[in-house]
Design a protein around this motif. Structure first.
Motif, PDB file in Angstrom:
ATOM      1  N   SER A  80       0.817  -1.215   0.000  1.00  0.00           N
ATOM      2  CA  SER A  80       0.000   0.000   0.000  1.00  0.00           C
ATOM      3  C   SER A  80       0.848   1.260   0.000  1.00  0.00           C
ATOM      4  CB  SER A  80      -0.945   0.016   1.201  1.00  0.00           C
ATOM      5  OG  SER A  80      -0.253   0.294   2.401  1.00  0.00           O
ATOM      6  N   ARG A  81       2.080   1.147   0.458  1.00  0.00           N
ATOM      7  CA  ARG A  81       2.995   2.293   0.515  1.00  0.00           C
ATOM      8  C   ARG A  81       3.799   2.489  -0.770  1.00  0.00           C
ATOM      9  NH1 ARG A  81       5.198   0.966   6.516  1.00  0.00           N
ATOM     10  NH2 ARG A  81       3.400   1.754   7.646  1.00  0.00           N
ATOM     11  N   ALA A  82       3.767   1.516  -1.658  1.00  0.00           N
ATOM     12  CA  ALA A  82       4.508   1.635  -2.923  1.00  0.00           C
ATOM     13  C   ALA A  82       3.893   2.754  -3.761  1.00  0.00           C
ATOM     14  CB  ALA A  82       4.470   0.316  -3.686  1.00  0.00           C
ATOM     15  N   PRO A  83       4.716   3.593  -4.375  1.00  0.00           N
ATOM     16  CA  PRO A  83       4.200   4.731  -5.145  1.00  0.00           C
ATOM     17  C   PRO A  83       3.220   4.350  -6.252  1.00  0.00           C
ATOM     18  CG  PRO A  83       6.566   4.910  -4.856  1.00  0.00           C
ATOM     19  CD  PRO A  83       6.169   3.562  -4.337  1.00  0.00           C
ATOM     20  N   ALA A  84       3.369   3.183  -6.827  1.00  0.00           N
ATOM     21  CA  ALA A  84       2.500   2.774  -7.937  1.00  0.00           C
ATOM     22  C   ALA A  84       1.134   2.287  -7.466  1.00  0.00           C
ATOM     23  CB  ALA A  84       3.178   1.681  -8.751  1.00  0.00           C
ATOM     24  N   ASN A  85       0.960   2.048  -6.165  1.00  0.00           N
ATOM     25  CA  ASN A  85      -0.278   1.479  -5.650  1.00  0.00           C
ATOM     26  C   ASN A  85      -1.090   2.509  -4.873  1.00  0.00           C
ATOM     27  OD1 ASN A  85       0.435  -1.038  -6.676  1.00  0.00           O
ATOM     28  ND2 ASN A  85       1.527  -1.592  -4.812  1.00  0.00           N
ATOM     29  N   ALA A  86      -2.408   2.398  -4.985  1.00  0.00           N
ATOM     30  CA  ALA A  86      -3.317   3.258  -4.225  1.00  0.00           C
ATOM     31  C   ALA A  86      -3.603   2.654  -2.855  1.00  0.00           C
ATOM     32  CB  ALA A  86      -4.627   3.440  -4.985  1.00  0.00           C
ATOM     33  N   GLY A  87      -3.503   1.344  -2.740  1.00  0.00           N
ATOM     34  CA  GLY A  87      -3.777   0.640  -1.497  1.00  0.00           C
ATOM     35  C   GLY A  87      -3.567  -0.845  -1.684  1.00  0.00           C
ATOM     36  N   ALA A  88      -3.911  -1.609  -0.661  1.00  0.00           N
ATOM     37  CA  ALA A  88      -3.764  -3.065  -0.727  1.00  0.00           C
ATOM     38  C   ALA A  88      -4.634  -3.694   0.340  1.00  0.00           C
ATOM     39  CB  ALA A  88      -2.305  -3.471  -0.522  1.00  0.00           C
ATOM     40  N   ILE A  89      -4.922  -4.967   0.166  1.00  0.00           N
ATOM     41  CA  ILE A  89      -5.666  -5.726   1.160  1.00  0.00           C
ATOM     42  C   ILE A  89      -4.929  -7.010   1.498  1.00  0.00           C
ATOM     43  CG2 ILE A  89      -7.919  -4.825   0.464  1.00  0.00           C
ATOM     44  CD1 ILE A  89      -8.423  -7.549  -0.931  1.00  0.00           C
TER      45      ILE A  89
END
Length: 83
Positions: free
Chosen positions: A42-51
């Motif tokens: 979720s913290r990766a610049p390319a991602n908006a979030g994660a589950i």
């Protein structure tokens, strides 16, 4: 084959139209690992979030229980019924 529990971290990327799309799922060895991995994704610049989620089943038969959300990080879709 016996029933196995699968722990997964799944990132979401933002589309040009503002929607969200799932990225590649990451299999994790435990619940704690899935939580850590999802938070990092979720913290990766390319991602908006994660589950982080889990489900149980038999991969050989392709039969699985419904996915159970462990935790969401950042921006993820409200409807996760397609897991």
């Amino acid at each position: 084959m016996p029933i196995v529990t699968y722990y997964v971290a799944l990132p979401y990327t933002r589309l040009e139209d503002g929607g969200l799309a799932p990225g590649p799922a990451v299999d994790c060895p435990s619940l704690a690992a899935a939580l850590q991995r999802a938070q990092a994704l979720s913290r990766a610049p390319a991602n908006a979030g994660a589950i982080a989620f889990f489900r149980s089943g038999d991969a050989n038969l392709g039969e699985f229980t419904e996915a159970v959300l462990i935790r969401a990080f950042g921006d993820v879709p409200d409807d996760l019924s397609d897991l």
